[in-house]
Design an enzyme around this catalytic site. Structure first.
Site, short mmCIF file in Angstrom:
data_model
loop_
_atom_site.label_atom_id
_atom_site.label_comp_id
_atom_site.label_asym_id
_atom_site.label_seq_id
_atom_site.Cartn_x
_atom_site.Cartn_y
_atom_site.Cartn_z
CE LYS A 1 -59.11 8.11 42.52
NZ LYS A 1 -60.55 7.91 42.37
CD GLU B 1 -60.60 -6.29 53.56
OE1 GLU B 1 -59.47 -6.20 53.06
OE2 GLU B 1 -61.08 -5.46 54.33
#
Lengths: 126, 509
Positions: free
Chosen positions: B191, B405
């Site tokens: 995917k 992050e």
């Protein structure tokens, strides 16, 4: 803005748009839960699951509830985020990750605000 | 003659053909989604949709699993030479279409062609060749338990695996996952990430004729729907995932429910540490070190190992940062299809918004913005794209912009006093994926490399991703390694034949 001593300080709140999206989700699917993600790609976004879909561990922290639905964060991440208030909101575009959408082509987002020294002092776990 | 600016995919004269609509790649054929739904696919270069891809559902994942299960017997029994030949043919097909795939990747993701032409696509090619070689060297082991008893250990394929890849290196991350899975004899259902489903379909067009049907299957659609259907399926024998931490946990939870293995790579907040001796000479190495700091803007910061925390020794901070900021100022931002462009748009509007909100948190926390700090407003055709200025925030390691992050071109910089301080600040993070150490002193470099708690410590370099160098995380950056032949172990199971060559009964009964 001045706060009265009795007024609690919330670690997580939700905007009216987020509350409306939650109430639609709850009506449609039953209760939902949120987990604050971190790191990489879709990190920093809140992930909305059907309640119970995501297994909560012993070191996770319940930051509060939004529209009566629980909002959790990883305990280690909590330690580095705890000086900020998280504000659940809704943004344009379908979720890019595994989260349930905030209705239609919308996704949940976390906005943040640094607590004032006064607010920090009023928190249970400042 | 080389082109300076590539024509956008789908336009007259472009190297890249764009169909109005793409179906799933299942069993070697293009298969329409069962429910007939499609979603618009947007280029971040201008914010406009340029094709549609299948908005698949759980039914389509089942079709892909059917195809993979049909293929797994023959592929699992294919000789090592046959497997290697297929991997080499995939590499050759990608190489023959290198420019086309580079332009497709840039158009869909926003990364500049100077990166896709020189790094992303050549690395994909090399990755398949590396695992073609690795599969030829696969050997079982045997142990002579005693004179008449032998334990044989065979590598057996797992069968059908599920793989979920992120948007930041759509083709390279797919190659990192597909190559070892196939090399070990597995079939895959992959995917791609929701913002970048198309370039991998262009890759499928290129390799469709050289891969046996059903060995590689690609299903596009929303993560919450088909990612979940794939990861929870009892019909996969392993799940591989690259993405963020909560989804990583979710993937491991699903794997636990089915009692299958998982490997997860989950991001970081990598320190890039510059010792004072980098400035001992004004030479090529210093120039390399300065570029090493600016590499935070590589792929517009959308890299799990982005060197997003620069730790600069305080004795050289002012002089070193003056050079670095000078270099950052010269970054050319714009159309990623222009060879001169160094930084393109972020992958999506959502990412752009997130980056802006992080810079705002940094300001509230008291960080000082040294350069950039806001979305870049580009003109003309690029006006609707998702551009953010290369940004540097100065602050301390307790700030959220040092701990989380951001996944954008935002560098958080701080100073350290000495080696011990550098280790302490470097390791004061939840993550442990990458790190950089820059010094002319080999002993110091070695000590630092061993002291930093991260899966990879680039030493006097950064952002190199050669096949053959193991890549993966310490701490909450993940479990497992990629990019190395040890991956074949991750994608195999061990069959032990315990054989007695003695004719004597045990004598118990």
């Amino acid at each position: 803005m001045k706060r009265t001593a009795a007024e609690p300080v919330w670690r997580v709140t939700a905007t009216p748009a987020a509350l409306e999206a939650i109430s639609h989700l709850v009506a449609e699917r039953g209760s939902v839960m949120f987990f604050q993600s971190g790191g990489c790609c879709d990190g920093s976004l809140p992930i909305c699951f059907d309640n119970g879909e995501f297994i909560i561990g012993g070191h996770d922290v319940l930051l509060g509830t939004v529209g009566r639905c629980p909002f959790y964060i990883d305990g280690r991440q909590y330690q580095v985020w705890r000086h900020t208030q998280l504000i659940l909101d809704v943004g344009d575009g379908a979720p890019e990750g595994f989260s349930l959408p905030a209705g239609g082509d919308k996704h949940f987002v976390t906005r943040s605000r640094v607590f004032s020294a006064e607010e920090r002092a009023a928190l249970d776990d400042p | 003659m080389t082109t300076d600016v590539f024509v956008a995919p789908g336009r007259p004269g472009s190297l890249v053909e764009v169909k109005p609509r793409y179906e799933n790649f299942i069993g070697g054929a293009w298969v329409a989604p069962v429910k007939g739904q499609y979603m618009a696919n947007v280029s971040p270069v201008n914010g406009k949709p340029f094709c549609e891809v299948a908005k698949s559902t759980a039914e389509d994942v089942e079709l892909a699993l059917d195809a993979a299960h049909r293929a797994k017997g023959a592929w699992g029994e294919a000789s090592l030479a046959e497997r290697a030949a297929v991997l080499n043919r995939i590499a050759d097909a990608i190489e023959a279409n290198l420019e086309m795939l580079a332009v497709a990747e840039s158009w869909e993701n926003g990364k500049p062609v100077r990166e896709t032409l020189a790094a992303d696509i050549p690395l994909c090619v090399d990755h398949f060749r590396y695992f073609a070689g690795a599969t030829r060297s696969l050997e079982g082991r045997l142990t002579e338990i005693d004179k008449d008893t032998v334990a044989y250990h065979f590598h057996e394929p797992l069968g059908v695996v599920g793989q979920i890849v992120p948007f930041n290196f759509p083709l390279l991350m797919a190659a990192w996952k597909i190559a070892p899975a196939l090399a070990a004899g597995n079939c895959t259902v992959l995917k791609p990430a929701s913002p970048t489903p198309w370039s991998i379909l262009k890759l499928a067009e290129v390799i469709a004729d050289v891969v046996p049907p059903g060995v590689i299957n690609i299903v596009t659609g929303p993560g919450g729907e088909i990612g979940k259907a794939l990861a929870t399926s009892p019909r996969i024998a392993k799940i591989g995932f690259t993405g963020e931490t909560t989804t990583g946990r979710l993937i491991m939870q699903y794997a636990a429910e089915n009692i299958i293995p998982s490997t997860v790579e989950l991001g970081g907040k990598s320190p890039n540490i510059f010792f004072e001796d980098v400035m001992a000479e004004d030479d090529e190495f210093l120039d390399k070190a300065v570029e090493g700091l600016v590499l935070y803007a590589f792929n517009k910061g959308e890299v799990c190992t982005c060197p997003s925390r620069a730790l600069v020794q305080e004795s050289i901070y002012d002089r070193f940062m003056e050079r670095a900021l000078g270099r950052i100022q010269k970054i050319i931002q714009g159309n990623p299809l222009d060879r001169a462009t160094m930084i393109g748009p972020q992958v999506s509007a959502q990412q752009l918004e997130k980056i802006a909100s992080y810079v705002e948190i940094g300001r509230q926390e008291g960080a000082e913005c040294l350069i950039g700090g806001q979305p870049a407003e580009l003109k003309g055709e690029l006006a609707g794209g998702y551009y953010f200025q290369p940004t540097v925030l100065k602050g301390n390691n307790k700030m959220r912009v040092f701990q989380e992050e951001i996944f954008g071109p935002v560098l958080a910089v701080t100073t350290f006093k000495d080696e011990a301080d550098a280790v302490e600040i470097g390791n004061d993070t939840l993550y442990g994926l990458g790190a950089g150490v820059w010094t002319r002193n080999g002993n110091l470099a070695y000590r630092m490399g061993r002291a930093i708690k991260a899966g990879r410590v680039w030493t006097n370099c950064y952002h190199l991703y050669p096949a053959g160098a193991a890549f993966g995380g310490y701490k909450i950056s993940g479990v497992g390694r990629e990019n190395h032949q040890m991956m074949l172990e991750h994608y195999s199971q061990t069959k032990n034949l315990l054989v007695s060559y003695s004719t004597k009964p045990l004598g118990f009964f």
